[in-house]
Enzyme design. Structure first.
Site, PDB file in Angstrom:
ATOM      1  N   HIS A   1     -29.774  30.998 -59.108  1.00  0.00           N
ATOM      2  CA  HIS A   1     -28.763  29.918 -58.607  1.00  0.00           C
ATOM      3  C   HIS A   1     -28.775  28.693 -59.296  1.00  0.00           C
ATOM      4  O   HIS A   1     -27.970  27.638 -59.255  1.00  0.00           O
ATOM      5  CB  HIS A   1     -28.844  29.972 -57.171  1.00  0.00           C
ATOM      6  CG  HIS A   1     -28.045  31.070 -56.405  1.00  0.00           C
ATOM      7  ND1 HIS A   1     -28.517  32.220 -56.797  1.00  0.00           N
ATOM      8  CD2 HIS A   1     -27.117  31.333 -55.669  1.00  0.00           C
ATOM      9  CE1 HIS A   1     -27.815  33.350 -56.091  1.00  0.00           C
ATOM     10  NE2 HIS A   1     -26.808  32.458 -55.285  1.00  0.00           N
TER      11      HIS A   1
ATOM     12  N   ARG B   1      -8.873  15.339 -67.070  1.00  0.00           N
ATOM     13  CA  ARG B   1      -9.303  16.573 -65.594  1.00  0.00           C
ATOM     14  C   ARG B   1     -10.555  17.344 -66.125  1.00  0.00           C
ATOM     15  O   ARG B   1     -11.409  17.470 -65.402  1.00  0.00           O
ATOM     16  CB  ARG B   1      -8.070  17.090 -65.336  1.00  0.00           C
ATOM     17  CG  ARG B   1      -8.191  18.000 -64.115  1.00  0.00           C
ATOM     18  CD  ARG B   1      -6.962  18.771 -63.686  1.00  0.00           C
ATOM     19  NE  ARG B   1      -6.520  19.714 -64.614  1.00  0.00           N
ATOM     20  CZ  ARG B   1      -5.174  20.336 -64.427  1.00  0.00           C
ATOM     21  NH1 ARG B   1      -4.527  20.022 -63.200  1.00  0.00           N
ATOM     22  NH2 ARG B   1      -4.754  20.936 -65.160  1.00  0.00           N
TER      23      ARG B   1
ATOM     24  N   LYS C   1     -11.110  22.024 -61.126  1.00  0.00           N
ATOM     25  CA  LYS C   1     -10.224  23.143 -61.820  1.00  0.00           C
ATOM     26  C   LYS C   1     -11.309  24.349 -62.242  1.00  0.00           C
ATOM     27  O   LYS C   1     -11.464  24.381 -63.424  1.00  0.00           O
ATOM     28  CB  LYS C   1      -9.445  22.964 -62.960  1.00  0.00           C
ATOM     29  CG  LYS C   1      -8.310  23.742 -63.356  1.00  0.00           C
ATOM     30  CD  LYS C   1      -7.291  23.217 -64.068  1.00  0.00           C
ATOM     31  CE  LYS C   1      -6.299  24.261 -64.842  1.00  0.00           C
ATOM     32  NZ  LYS C   1      -5.544  25.208 -63.590  1.00  0.00           N
TER      33      LYS C   1
ATOM     34  N   TYR D   1     -11.661  25.224 -66.478  1.00  0.00           N
ATOM     35  CA  TYR D   1     -10.833  25.379 -67.573  1.00  0.00           C
ATOM     36  C   TYR D   1      -9.554  24.641 -67.435  1.00  0.00           C
ATOM     37  O   TYR D   1      -9.382  23.819 -66.484  1.00  0.00           O
ATOM     38  CB  TYR D   1     -10.511  27.048 -67.438  1.00  0.00           C
ATOM     39  CG  TYR D   1      -9.309  27.395 -66.139  1.00  0.00           C
ATOM     40  CD1 TYR D   1      -9.915  27.108 -64.805  1.00  0.00           C
ATOM     41  CD2 TYR D   1      -8.100  27.480 -66.597  1.00  0.00           C
ATOM     42  CE1 TYR D   1      -8.938  27.348 -63.890  1.00  0.00           C
ATOM     43  CE2 TYR D   1      -7.381  27.568 -65.381  1.00  0.00           C
ATOM     44  CZ  TYR D   1      -7.740  27.849 -64.119  1.00  0.00           C
ATOM     45  OH  TYR D   1      -6.761  27.930 -63.046  1.00  0.00           O
TER      46      TYR D   1
ATOM     47  N   GLU E   1      -1.254  23.414 -51.369  1.00  0.00           N
ATOM     48  CA  GLU E   1      -0.306  23.762 -52.507  1.00  0.00           C
ATOM     49  C   GLU E   1      -0.067  25.282 -52.512  1.00  0.00           C
ATOM     50  O   GLU E   1      -0.008  25.895 -51.418  1.00  0.00           O
ATOM     51  CB  GLU E   1      -1.240  23.269 -53.585  1.00  0.00           C
ATOM     52  CG  GLU E   1      -2.757  24.076 -53.648  1.00  0.00           C
ATOM     53  CD  GLU E   1      -3.476  23.552 -55.014  1.00  0.00           C
ATOM     54  OE1 GLU E   1      -3.030  23.264 -55.872  1.00  0.00           O
ATOM     55  OE2 GLU E   1      -4.654  23.681 -54.944  1.00  0.00           O
TER      56      GLU E   1
ATOM     57  N   ARG F   1     -31.302  35.373 -64.129  1.00  0.00           N
ATOM     58  CA  ARG F   1     -30.078  34.907 -63.056  1.00  0.00           C
ATOM     59  C   ARG F   1     -30.677  34.051 -62.075  1.00  0.00           C
ATOM     60  O   ARG F   1     -32.015  34.532 -61.468  1.00  0.00           O
ATOM     61  CB  ARG F   1     -29.508  36.117 -62.702  1.00  0.00           C
ATOM     62  CG  ARG F   1     -28.527  35.752 -61.428  1.00  0.00           C
ATOM     63  CD  ARG F   1     -27.686  36.969 -60.924  1.00  0.00           C
ATOM     64  NE  ARG F   1     -26.767  36.610 -59.962  1.00  0.00           N
ATOM     65  CZ  ARG F   1     -27.185  36.376 -58.752  1.00  0.00           C
ATOM     66  NH1 ARG F   1     -28.331  36.386 -58.288  1.00  0.00           N
ATOM     67  NH2 ARG F   1     -26.163  36.053 -57.848  1.00  0.00           N
TER      68      ARG F   1
HETATM   69  N1  PDD Z   1      -2.558  26.914 -62.652  1.00  0.00           N
HETATM   70  N2  PDD Z   1      -2.636  24.386 -58.428  1.00  0.00           N
HETATM   71  C1  PDD Z   1      -3.280  25.454 -58.593  1.00  0.00           C
HETATM   72  C2  PDD Z   1      -4.187  26.073 -57.821  1.00  0.00           C
HETATM   73  C3  PDD Z   1      -3.172  25.917 -59.934  1.00  0.00           C
HETATM   74  O1  PDD Z   1      -3.793  26.919 -60.598  1.00  0.00           O
HETATM   75  C4  PDD Z   1      -2.365  25.165 -60.822  1.00  0.00           C
HETATM   76  C5  PDD Z   1      -2.340  25.428 -62.439  1.00  0.00           C
HETATM   77  C6  PDD Z   1      -1.587  23.929 -60.536  1.00  0.00           C
HETATM   78  C7  PDD Z   1      -0.665  23.064 -61.496  1.00  0.00           C
HETATM   79  O2  PDD Z   1      -1.488  22.613 -62.203  1.00  0.00           O
HETATM   80  P1  PDD Z   1      -1.022  22.015 -63.690  1.00  0.00           P
HETATM   81  O3  PDD Z   1       0.566  21.237 -63.452  1.00  0.00           O
HETATM   82  O4  PDD Z   1      -2.158  21.065 -64.310  1.00  0.00           O
HETATM   83  O5  PDD Z   1      -0.713  23.336 -64.477  1.00  0.00           O
HETATM   84  C8  PDD Z   1      -1.874  23.783 -59.092  1.00  0.00           C
HETATM   85  C9  PDD Z   1      -2.590  27.179 -64.236  1.00  0.00           C
HETATM   86  C10 PDD Z   1      -1.474  27.024 -64.980  1.00  0.00           C
HETATM   87  C11 PDD Z   1      -3.282  28.529 -64.261  1.00  0.00           C
HETATM   88  O6  PDD Z   1      -4.260  28.636 -63.656  1.00  0.00           O
HETATM   89  O7  PDD Z   1      -2.930  29.410 -65.019  1.00  0.00           O
END
Ligand code: PDD
Length: 285
Positions: free
Chosen positions: A102, A51, A149, A32, A182, A100
């Site tokens: 894997h 990304r 992501k 996403y 993070e 379903r």
């Molecule tokens: N979150 N690290 C994590 C784990 C995140 O989920 C996000 C963003 C970031 C910052 O990424 P960016 O600058 O590209 O938004 C770092 C989003 C916004 C969310 O899940 O809603």
């Protein structure tokens, strides 16, 4: 009424439905993006879509949607939802399979979903007006592919919940070596003696677009020394300033950590300059 995009069509949210056998639902098998748009102007659109492409490639999800087609989807969602300050959420799952399993199926059509949501005004660079954050520290217990992501955010939301239970807004995460990774939903920056530092990119953190933009803007400006390097728990605990970065928060000051003040306990002077620069240059890239 919220208008959403699902598999080539725009419709009211209430009419959008997908199969419960979608692999996004069963396995969190998808990618996403959240793209911030102020007055209908996207920030870092091409970077977000790159990304997305990188994530899809990692998962082996084949999708032929072009950059121009993504742009059209974002524009249509902005138009249909009032063109204000909106976050556009885009989601691609591997798709629905009748049974379903894997294993990645060879013949499957990805599910593509998008919606827009209110994000409010562009964050302020005025210390008296900006929303400030309280954070706590925790051991990072997520998986080892945090650079993807993925829609499978269970590790992140469990950490986020942990933070809420401790009365905080965010959680700063540390790996087994007590190095900063993070936060549950943001990247993290630290300031010490006027030097700005953030962890380098690897599988332990999301390559945040706000992080990328901020680093580029700060380096171009040149007034601060900026480092991407390992950051220890001790350094974080004695930082002059700590910031969160994310698409909706931009550069946000953390004023309390584990119940004690960060620096003066107020948004710091370096933060003020960083967020001012970010506001001025966020559309440059
Ligand atoms: N979150 N690290 C994590 C784990 C995140 O989920 C996000 C963003 C970031 C910052 O990424 P960016 O600058 O590209 O938004 C770092 C989003 C916004 C969310 O899940 O809603």
């Amino acid at each position: 009424m919220s208008i959403v995009y699902l598999n080539g069509q725009y419709m009211p949210m209430e009419q959008a439905s997908i199969s419960p056998l979608d692999r996004g639902f069963l396995f969190g098998d998808g990618i996403y993006e959240v793209i911030p748009c102020f007055n209908a102007k996207p920030v870092g659109f091409a970077l977000h879509m790159q990304r997305m492409q990188d994530g899809l490639a990692e998962l082996g999800i084949k999708l032929s949607t072009t950059l121009a087609e993504w742009r059209e989807i974002v524009e249509q969602l902005l138009e249909a939802n009032g063109k204000g300050n909106l976050g556009v959420y885009l989601h691609v799952s591997r798709g629905m399979q009748p049974k379903r399993s894997h294993a990645y199926p060879s013949e499957i059509t990805p599910t593509v979903f998008g919606f827009a949501f209110e994000i409010g005004d562009s964050p302020s660079s005025n210390p008296a007006q900006v929303k400030t954050f309280r954070a706590v520290t925790e051991q990072d217990r997520r998986w080892r592919r945090c650079h993807i992501k993925s829609t499978a955010l269970l590790g992140n939301i469990m950490h986020y919940h942990q933070g809420q239970q401790r009365g905080a807004d965010e959680v700063l995460l540390f790996n087994e070596d007590q190095q900063l990774t993070e936060a549950a939903s943001c990247n993290v920056f630290m300031v010490k003696d006027g030097v700005i530092a953030t962890p380098e990119l690897d599988h332990q953190i999301l390559p945040g677009i706000t992080r990328h933009l901020l680093l580029a803007i700060l380096r171009k400006d040149g007034r601060f020394k900026v480092e991407e390097r390992p950051i220890s728990l001790d350094e974080v605990l004695s930082a002059d300033e700590l910031w969160l970065t994310s698409s909706s928060k931009e550069v946000a000051p953390i004023v309390s950590l584990n119940g004690g003040p960060v620096g003066s306990g107020q948004p710091g002077p370096v933060w003020e300059q960083a967020q001012t620069l970010f506001s001025a240059h966020k559309y440059d890239y």
